[in-house]
Design a protein around this motif. Sequence first.
Motif, PDB file in Angstrom:
ATOM      1  N   ALA A  86       0.853  -1.196   0.000  1.00 50.42           N
ATOM      2  CA  ALA A  86       0.000   0.000   0.000  1.00 50.42           C
ATOM      3  C   ALA A  86       0.889   1.246   0.000  1.00 50.42           C
ATOM      4  O   ALA A  86       2.004   1.221   0.539  1.00 50.42           O
ATOM      5  CB  ALA A  86      -0.904   0.009   1.228  1.00 50.42           C
ATOM      6  N   GLN A  87       0.391   2.295  -0.618  1.00 53.17           N
ATOM      7  CA  GLN A  87       1.137   3.553  -0.644  1.00 53.17           C
ATOM      8  C   GLN A  87       0.341   4.629   0.091  1.00 53.17           C
ATOM      9  O   GLN A  87      -0.894   4.618   0.082  1.00 53.17           O
ATOM     10  CB  GLN A  87       1.379   4.011  -2.085  1.00 53.17           C
ATOM     11  CG  GLN A  87       2.258   3.035  -2.859  1.00 53.17           C
ATOM     12  CD  GLN A  87       2.948   3.666  -4.055  1.00 53.17           C
ATOM     13  OE1 GLN A  87       2.665   4.787  -4.434  1.00 53.17           O
ATOM     14  NE2 GLN A  87       3.873   2.927  -4.646  1.00 53.17           N
ATOM     15  N   ALA A  88       1.057   5.554   0.702  1.00 50.30           N
ATOM     16  CA  ALA A  88       0.404   6.676   1.391  1.00 50.30           C
ATOM     17  C   ALA A  88       1.033   7.977   0.914  1.00 50.30           C
ATOM     18  O   ALA A  88       2.263   8.081   0.817  1.00 50.30           O
ATOM     19  CB  ALA A  88       0.579   6.533   2.901  1.00 50.30           C
ATOM     20  N   VAL A  89       0.192   8.948   0.612  1.00 50.82           N
ATOM     21  CA  VAL A  89       0.660  10.278   0.199  1.00 50.82           C
ATOM     22  C   VAL A  89       0.734  11.160   1.449  1.00 50.82           C
ATOM     23  O   VAL A  89      -0.249  11.298   2.170  1.00 50.82           O
ATOM     24  CB  VAL A  89      -0.307  10.923  -0.820  1.00 50.82           C
ATOM     25  CG1 VAL A  89       0.161  12.332  -1.182  1.00 50.82           C
ATOM     26  CG2 VAL A  89      -0.432  10.050  -2.057  1.00 50.82           C
ATOM     27  N   VAL A  90       1.915  11.734   1.680  1.00 49.31           N
ATOM     28  CA  VAL A  90       2.147  12.574   2.854  1.00 49.31           C
ATOM     29  C   VAL A  90       2.208  14.026   2.388  1.00 49.31           C
ATOM     30  O   VAL A  90       3.015  14.365   1.525  1.00 49.31           O
ATOM     31  CB  VAL A  90       3.494  12.198   3.526  1.00 49.31           C
ATOM     32  CG1 VAL A  90       3.728  13.009   4.798  1.00 49.31           C
ATOM     33  CG2 VAL A  90       3.557  10.694   3.819  1.00 49.31           C
ATOM     34  N   LYS A  91       1.354  14.875   2.955  1.00 46.32           N
ATOM     35  CA  LYS A  91       1.344  16.275   2.504  1.00 46.32           C
ATOM     36  C   LYS A  91       2.581  17.008   3.044  1.00 46.32           C
ATOM     37  O   LYS A  91       3.201  16.540   4.017  1.00 46.32           O
ATOM     38  CB  LYS A  91       0.066  16.967   2.985  1.00 46.32           C
ATOM     39  CG  LYS A  91       0.059  17.368   4.456  1.00 46.32           C
ATOM     40  CD  LYS A  91      -1.277  17.991   4.870  1.00 46.32           C
ATOM     41  CE  LYS A  91      -1.241  18.516   6.290  1.00 46.32           C
ATOM     42  NZ  LYS A  91      -2.549  19.025   6.754  1.00 46.32           N
ATOM     43  N   PRO A  92       2.938  18.138   2.437  1.00 49.07           N
ATOM     44  CA  PRO A  92       4.037  18.929   3.015  1.00 49.07           C
ATOM     45  C   PRO A  92       3.615  19.418   4.394  1.00 49.07           C
ATOM     46  O   PRO A  92       2.481  19.866   4.554  1.00 49.07           O
ATOM     47  CB  PRO A  92       4.195  20.113   2.041  1.00 49.07           C
ATOM     48  CG  PRO A  92       3.022  20.099   1.140  1.00 49.07           C
ATOM     49  CD  PRO A  92       2.346  18.762   1.244  1.00 49.07           C
ATOM     50  N   ILE A  93       4.501  19.299   5.382  1.00 50.47           N
ATOM     51  CA  ILE A  93       4.052  19.633   6.747  1.00 50.47           C
ATOM     52  C   ILE A  93       3.657  21.110   6.838  1.00 50.47           C
ATOM     53  O   ILE A  93       4.213  21.959   6.151  1.00 50.47           O
ATOM     54  CB  ILE A  93       5.102  19.276   7.818  1.00 50.47           C
ATOM     55  CG1 ILE A  93       6.424  19.959   7.527  1.00 50.47           C
ATOM     56  CG2 ILE A  93       5.223  17.793   7.983  1.00 50.47           C
ATOM     57  CD1 ILE A  93       7.361  19.908   8.708  1.00 50.47           C
ATOM     58  N   PRO A  94       2.684  21.386   7.701  1.00 51.19           N
ATOM     59  CA  PRO A  94       2.094  22.728   7.697  1.00 51.19           C
ATOM     60  C   PRO A  94       2.881  23.818   8.421  1.00 51.19           C
ATOM     61  O   PRO A  94       2.637  24.986   8.166  1.00 51.19           O
ATOM     62  CB  PRO A  94       0.737  22.527   8.371  1.00 51.19           C
ATOM     63  CG  PRO A  94       0.731  21.177   8.977  1.00 51.19           C
ATOM     64  CD  PRO A  94       1.881  20.408   8.455  1.00 51.19           C
ATOM     65  N   THR A  95       3.796  23.480   9.316  1.00 50.18           N
ATOM     66  CA  THR A  95       4.532  24.561   9.988  1.00 50.18           C
ATOM     67  C   THR A  95       5.647  25.036   9.074  1.00 50.18           C
ATOM     68  O   THR A  95       6.543  24.269   8.720  1.00 50.18           O
ATOM     69  CB  THR A  95       5.124  24.077  11.322  1.00 50.18           C
ATOM     70  OG1 THR A  95       4.064  23.553  12.104  1.00 50.18           O
ATOM     71  CG2 THR A  95       5.781  25.210  12.067  1.00 50.18           C
TER      72      THR A  95
END
Length: 391
Positions: free
Chosen positions: A305-314
């Motif tokens: 399975a693959q997971a997309v990680v968003k750019p961190i918000p801070t």
Amino acid sequence: MLRFLTAGESHGPALTVIVEGLPAGVPVERERIDADLHRRQGGYGRGGRMKIESDSVEVLSGARHGRTLGSPVSLLVRNRDHENWKDVMSPDAQPDAARQRRRLHYPRPGHADLAGALKYGTDDLRNVVERASARETTARVAAGALARALLREAGIEVRSHVVRIGTASLPAGDVAWERLDAVEESPVRCVDARAAEAMVAEIDRARKDGDSVGGVVEVIARGVPAGLGSYGQWDRKLDGRIAQALMSIHAVKAVAVGGGFAGGETRGSAFHDEIVWDEAVGITRPTNRAGGLEGGVTNGQEVRAQAVVKPIPTLLVALRSVDLATKEARKASVERSDTCVVPAAGVVAEAMLALVLADALLEKAGGDSLDEVLAHLEATREAQRRLAGPR
Ligand SMILES: Cc1cc2nc3c(=O)[nH]c(=O)nc-3n(C[C@H](O)[C@H](O)[C@H](O)COP(=O)(O)O)c2cc1C
């Protein structure tokens, strides 16, 4: 069958987790749990706090002389910088000066700050930030290490690697299990040295700009027996359970099982995994675009399975926000300084996949002791060999 609950705030005294449902006799090795905790803290692109904290687990219950007892296992990981936050995080009533210290009132876009303040009715975002923080994943990784210990005994291994960071990505195609050894040597947990260089450069560019960058991780489990999960009811489907577990990780915004999104642009004849007969191994599949799951049930192939990680918000170049007290425009608070957490997210994803697979394994082949589980599993494997194994 296997349940766990985490508790703890980011700057509180500790993170804790209670894991219930493990059979008696599963190895509990603190060095292995700590090794996973350290992997979660690593990865190119992390900031200052990871250097303060070197996580180490304490086993409070449920284990004796290196093995589980069958009773709930509770684990604790202390927050080393809690010393500097004692009054700010005190559970007891505090004088006004302490209540004002480290108070936050500019919500950061992309964090739970505003949604949490509206939900719990607070104008001090510290009350939200502390639990919403991904520091919570420390407890999941510790619990995941116990699940992995059970899986290891059953011949199941779980690993992960980074597929993409920003625009830098691995060449297309499945990464073979044997290549995953390279991951722990790579600063970005990537199997391909050239792609890793491009990923590091992508992180450096983002950091220079005071920005952040996201990416994609893949988790893979090998040795998973066929027949875990069920198509019988929506909430028993293992692909759905894996998706929920991965999606629950902070910053994960999309999950794909096997070929995933490619399925939307490929014809059926080029997508599905044909079933063929091989005299040496019996029924087998030349490809694995299904990611080891058909109908919500494992089919004996590797689970992928693959997971997309968003750019961190801070972000150091903070985004626009509004002061909750004065309603004036302000820049969002800067609470953390990581640039990229994609490699660490892969380690958390391993823990979550291990916990879901261990739960499904116990459903299929459960027992009160490890020996019972292994005997049930062997009986299942033997029945499957008779049905689909070599003549
Ligand atoms: C291992 C890990 C570490 C993280 N560290 C940070 C961080 O240092 N700074 C930050 O802004 N977000 C960080 N995040 C992401 C935020 O926790 C997350 O985006 C936020 O809690 C909002 O949740 P959501 O993105 O799932 O909506 C991290 C995520 C993970 C998985």
